[in-house]
Design an enzyme around this catalytic site. Sequence first.
Site, mmCIF file in Angstrom:
data_model
loop_
_atom_site.group_PDB
_atom_site.id
_atom_site.type_symbol
_atom_site.label_atom_id
_atom_site.label_comp_id
_atom_site.label_asym_id
_atom_site.label_seq_id
_atom_site.Cartn_x
_atom_site.Cartn_y
_atom_site.Cartn_z
ATOM 1 N N GLY A 237 0.818 -1.200 0.000
ATOM 2 C CA GLY A 237 0.000 0.000 0.000
ATOM 3 C C GLY A 237 0.854 1.253 0.000
ATOM 4 O O GLY A 237 1.976 1.260 -0.520
ATOM 5 N N SER A 238 0.334 2.297 0.595
ATOM 6 C CA SER A 238 0.981 3.606 0.527
ATOM 7 C C SER A 238 2.118 3.743 1.530
ATOM 8 O O SER A 238 2.169 3.038 2.548
ATOM 9 C CB SER A 238 -0.048 4.709 0.776
ATOM 10 O OG SER A 238 -0.447 4.711 2.135
ATOM 11 N N GLY A 242 2.406 2.518 5.426
ATOM 12 C CA GLY A 242 3.546 1.653 5.711
ATOM 13 C C GLY A 242 4.344 2.150 6.904
ATOM 14 O O GLY A 242 4.788 1.360 7.752
ATOM 15 N N GLU A 259 5.677 -3.416 0.740
ATOM 16 C CA GLU A 259 5.766 -3.023 -0.674
ATOM 17 C C GLU A 259 4.945 -1.760 -0.794
ATOM 18 O O GLU A 259 3.711 -1.791 -0.762
ATOM 19 C CB GLU A 259 5.249 -4.136 -1.588
ATOM 20 C CG GLU A 259 5.597 -3.933 -3.040
ATOM 21 C CD GLU A 259 4.473 -3.280 -3.831
ATOM 22 O OE1 GLU A 259 4.562 -2.037 -4.049
ATOM 23 O OE2 GLU A 259 3.537 -3.978 -4.199
ATOM 24 N N CYS A 293 1.266 -0.003 -8.940
ATOM 25 C CA CYS A 293 2.464 0.469 -8.251
ATOM 26 C C CYS A 293 3.639 0.628 -9.195
ATOM 27 O O CYS A 293 4.505 1.476 -8.983
ATOM 28 C CB CYS A 293 2.813 -0.473 -7.102
ATOM 29 S SG CYS A 293 2.917 -2.206 -7.568
#
Length: 494
Positions: A237-238, A242, A259, A293
């Site tokens: 995610g963002s 994170g 990630e 992404c």
Amino acid sequence: MNMQHAATPERAHQLAADAATQGLHLIGGELVPGTTPATIRAPWDLSLSVEYQAVGAEAARRAIAAASNAFAADTGDRELRQRVLLAMAERAEAIEEELAMIISFENGKLLRSARMEATAVSMSFRYWAHSAPQNEVLSSDELHVTELQRKPLGVVVAITPFNMPVLMMANKIGAALTTGNTVVAKPSPATPLAALRLARAIADVVPEGWVNIIAGTEDTGPVLSESPEVALVSFTGSVPVGRTIMASAASSLTRVQLELGGNDPAIIGPDADLDTVVPKIFTSAFGSSGQACVAAKRVYAPEGVAGDVTNRLVALARETKIGHPFDPEATAPVLTTRAQYEKIELMLEEAHSAAEVVFEGKRDSARGYYVHPSIVVSARPGASVVDDEQFGPILPVVPYSSTQEVIEMANSTPFGLGATVWSPDQTFLDTVVPRLHAGTVWVNGLGRPSPAVPFGGAKQSGIGREGGRPGLDDMSELVTVTHYTTSETAASSA
């Protein structure tokens, strides 16, 4: 084809409604109802919505406890884990079309893309079924044998994003199970329904507590990341989320596999064939309306051809049709969330003062989150359209004058997820590719995702790798064991 089961908006709405009303959460081998009303609206037609029941913090704690108990009771039967993963693959394969239409309903991606994701779910489970971690001998002689053993960690929390709602969950679950761990999986609140449908499909083939799937409210995330019973949090995610997860996990020194965001450069070499390269870069940037992404998010072109590259991108942008998932003429999807739509509007507004918007796509949020591609040039240093991850259909074109300059510009952001380099000149490639700060670099082509290929980012784009052997290592405790031979045994064998 029987029209009752045709891929239509009405059919997708019905399947989403079925998934919502039957949307039970998998906890400790049981399908349990939610407790908190929530609404999912189709981002391509906001008049279509379904109500489902999410779960809260208490259910998250129950799921962790179930996974922890299952891990403690596991006998380490590798063959059983393989059979379970293969059974999960069969169940996922049996509902592929349902999954695809539910994904399309709640995510908005075009049906052909949703079908690719749904098909890849069973493929992922099968891959992991046959990819158990292996011990390896590091050194040996007549006096010792040193072996690297890979042992399971315990409870793995898998938190997944809205843009690939089921496949990323399958990749995390599969890697965790094949390494001997148990799992608590939480989908994005924007796209919970396909995950709940998968939970229902696999519930009776997974041993109690091995896999728990909960569509949680906002208060479930902190419970999952802070729990001392959790051995690893695997999050996609963002960057801001994170960071929050990493901070929460720090209290128990829980491992993290992150990630995160990317701002992937597409570097066009001086001798690149623009007829071939530009359409591929456009597909990377806009095929998912930027909601990937590793979508191309910045284009670097030699000064002499930057104008031509821009014109070609504008021509392709003019031809793009944003449509609903079941529109056969659509070439790109809507945005999934209102927050993302509003972010793109703000970014375009800023681009008018910090850059030149040579082509601004139409936007319409009355019926859904429809945003056409926009192309930007002449961005000033520090412009967010270049420095930040758009995760939407905006693409800046930046000219460069030398190989050194383009390397420096490509590396000038805090992100380092992916990059593409386009050139027939091997000298150019050998100079640029090794110096890029990115977890993955594709040369003269676009990414081909596979659970067999390690994936992850450099810098603020993440920690650790998913997929392949490095992904198995992330899910494992690496233990070095040395066996020494007694002097009597060594003497008798000499």
